[in-house]
Scaffold this active site. Structure first.
Site, PDB file in Angstrom:
ATOM      1  CG  ASN A 186     -40.187 -81.883 -28.826  1.00  0.00           C
ATOM      2  OD1 ASN A 186     -39.814 -81.154 -29.749  1.00  0.00           O
ATOM      3  ND2 ASN A 186     -41.300 -81.654 -28.142  1.00  0.00           N
ATOM      4  CE  LYS A 209     -40.650 -79.291 -25.516  1.00  0.00           C
ATOM      5  NZ  LYS A 209     -41.442 -79.096 -24.326  1.00  0.00           N
ATOM      6  CG  HIS A 241     -45.700 -81.101 -28.053  1.00  0.00           C
ATOM      7  ND1 HIS A 241     -45.846 -80.014 -27.227  1.00  0.00           N
ATOM      8  CD2 HIS A 241     -44.755 -81.894 -27.480  1.00  0.00           C
ATOM      9  CE1 HIS A 241     -45.008 -80.148 -26.195  1.00  0.00           C
ATOM     10  NE2 HIS A 241     -44.343 -81.275 -26.333  1.00  0.00           N
ATOM     11  CD  GLU A 259     -44.206 -77.072 -25.747  1.00  0.00           C
ATOM     12  OE1 GLU A 259     -43.503 -77.090 -26.766  1.00  0.00           O
ATOM     13  OE2 GLU A 259     -43.812 -77.509 -24.639  1.00  0.00           O
ATOM     14  CD  GLU A 287     -44.882 -85.162 -24.627  1.00  0.00           C
ATOM     15  OE1 GLU A 287     -43.678 -85.311 -24.384  1.00  0.00           O
ATOM     16  OE2 GLU A 287     -45.321 -84.216 -25.303  1.00  0.00           O
ATOM     17  N   GLY A 341     -41.861 -79.813 -19.119  1.00  0.00           N
ATOM     18  CA  GLY A 341     -41.006 -78.654 -18.866  1.00  0.00           C
ATOM     19  C   GLY A 341     -41.091 -78.135 -17.449  1.00  0.00           C
ATOM     20  CB  SER A 396     -40.130 -83.589 -16.120  1.00  0.00           C
ATOM     21  OG  SER A 396     -40.583 -82.255 -16.265  1.00  0.00           O
TER      22      SER A 396
HETATM   23  P1  PGA Z   1     -39.680 -81.994 -21.244  1.00  0.00           P
HETATM   24  O1  PGA Z   1     -40.558 -81.885 -22.603  1.00  0.00           O
HETATM   25  O2  PGA Z   1     -38.938 -83.290 -21.309  1.00  0.00           O
HETATM   26  O3  PGA Z   1     -38.768 -80.799 -21.276  1.00  0.00           O
HETATM   27  O4  PGA Z   1     -40.658 -81.965 -20.117  1.00  0.00           O
HETATM   28  C1  PGA Z   1     -41.186 -83.019 -23.145  1.00  0.00           C
HETATM   29  C2  PGA Z   1     -41.970 -82.626 -24.364  1.00  0.00           C
HETATM   30  O5  PGA Z   1     -42.516 -81.516 -24.398  1.00  0.00           O
HETATM   31  O6  PGA Z   1     -42.065 -83.410 -25.331  1.00  0.00           O
END
Ligand code: PGA
Length: 239
Positions: A9, A11, A91, A93, A160, A166, A205
């Site tokens: 992903n 982003k 997601h 976000e 998640e 992140g 992560s």
């Molecule tokens: P990350 O993000 O691996 O940077 O923690 C995962 C995601 O938001 O899908």
């Protein structure tokens, strides 16, 4: 039966030049697991032109209608027409920054499936919810409201935990497996999905150093990866 899937992903990251170099570096790579990438929507065409033939490209979001007066939105029909094959829906976000509700996510899921796009449907609890012992309650409500009566083999679930996205803090394999096994039981008992065939990805992560122990868990079928998917070398080491 459920082969491993690693989804990058990206982003709102990467330039056209970085994408070209990412795919050039990957060209000769024979992945052991399936590899998909979700770039920002404006980069879908460029990724489709440059990707290895076995890789699927998808969108990070879509609208809940195919067309109409929705300035700035991403039509699922146009996403499909472009050649993309999946869309990430819900997601954290999108849920927190863009205030997407369960109702909106349900509508987005339905229309994406109608357009023959696979859907990666994301669920996960915040730190406060985990500390208040509400993990299962939150997952149940997100799954129940987002998927309801949907009966479709093109759904993939991504667990998640919001506190792991992140942050560099990964859920332990035990924490992740507990949530994944709860999700699989929920799918079996409370939805029309084929629970044993549905892939459940872990996200938050994931990196080359911890991917193996996560994938070793019985109910973890792959990863949805942000930061560690941006560079070709690190992405290849997730496989
Ligand atoms: P990350 O993000 O691996 O940077 O923690 C995962 C995601 O938001 O899908």
């Amino acid at each position: 039966m459920r082969d491993t899937l690693i989804v990058g992903n990206w982003k709102m990251n990467q330039s056209l030049e970085e994408i070209t170099s990412f795919f050039n570096t990957l060209k000769d790579n024979n992945f052991q697991s399936q590899a998909w990438i979700a770039p920002q929507a404006l980069h879908i065409s460029h990724c489709l032109k440059n990707k290895p033939s076995t890789m699927k490209i998808g969108a990070q979001n879509c609208a809940y209608e195919n067309s109409g007066a929705f300035t700035g939105e991403l039509s699922p029909m146009a996403i499909k027409e472009l050649g993309a094959e999946f869309v990430i829906i819900g997601h954290s976000e999108r849920r927190s920054i863009f205030k997407e509700t369960d109702e909106t996510l349900y509508k987005k899921t339905l229309i994406a499936l109608e357009n023959n796009l696979s859907v990666i449907f994301c669920v996960g609890e915040t730190l406060e919810e985990r500390e208040a012992n509400k993990v299962e309650q939150v997952l149940a409500s997100q799954l129940e409201n987002g998927l309801r009566d949907i009966d479709n083999e093109n759904i993939i679930i991504a667990y998640e935990p919001v506190w792991a996205i992140g942050t560099g803090v990964t859920a332990s394999p035990e924490q992740a497996e507990k949530a994944h096994s709860f999700i699989r039981d929920f799918l079996a008992n409370k939805t029309k999905l084929n629970a044993s065939a549905t892939k459940i990805l872990y996200g938050g992560s994931v990196k080359p150093e911890n991917v193996k122990e996560l994938l070793a868990c019985e109910n973890i079928d792959g990863g949805l990866v942000g930061g560690a998917s941006l560079k070709a070398e690190s992405f290849s080491h997730l496989h």
